[in-house]
Design an enzyme around this catalytic site. Structure first.
Site: not given
Length: 161
Positions: A36, A80, A82
């Protein structure tokens, strides 16, 4: 976000992400993926930076540390993370000792699904006015089974060791 919560570090660069990975390795995590990190690249536009680090044995020539730049798709989606996790499980099982390859392959699947979702969503006359489009998983079956290349989505892999 999660790596900052688990390590107590503020992570704003790839260098800090790798330091956080080392902390998690020292706590017992064999492989760590940081998915992320948002960066801005003036040449390429908005991107996500994924950092990978593993202490698991890798096949000859496979990096134990790597980073992957992934262009952002201009829409917000649910599911997304998952999807990426499911793909990583499948592709890392299919290609043991090749975490970087399995991760790149998984990212190609996710990008294919997102691009199909955007195309179908906009063809139907929808806009993203706070409505999250449903991921087009069934319609993307071919891409799930035979992922497109990294070049298709301008995904950039860099081995670091």
């Amino acid at each position: 976000f999660e790596i900052e919560q688990m390590t107590g570090m503020v992570v704003t660069s790839d260098k800090e992400a790798f330091q956080a990975c080392e902390m998690l390795h020292d706590l017992g995590a064999v492989s760590v993926l940081v998915t992320s990190l948002e960066i801005y690249n003036l040449e390429a536009g908005d991107e996500y930076l994924l950092i990978g680090s593993t202490r698991a044995p890798q096949i000859k020539g496979a990096a134990k540390k790597f980073k992957i730049q992934v262009p952002k798709v201009p829409m917000t989606f649910g599911g997304t993370g998952d999807l990426l996790t499911a793909c990583l499980l499948g592709w890392s099982t299919a290609f043991p000792g090749q975490l970087g390859f399995a991760t790149c392959t998984s990212l190609c699947v996710v990008q294919a699904v997102l691009h199909r979702t955007v195309t179908d969503f906009t063809k139907a006359g929808n806009t993203s006015n706070g409505v999250l489009p449903e991921l087009r998983l069934i319609q993307s079956l071919d891409e799930l089974l035979q992922p497109p290349s990294m070049e298709t989505f301008n995904i950039k892999y860099t081995a670091l060791d």
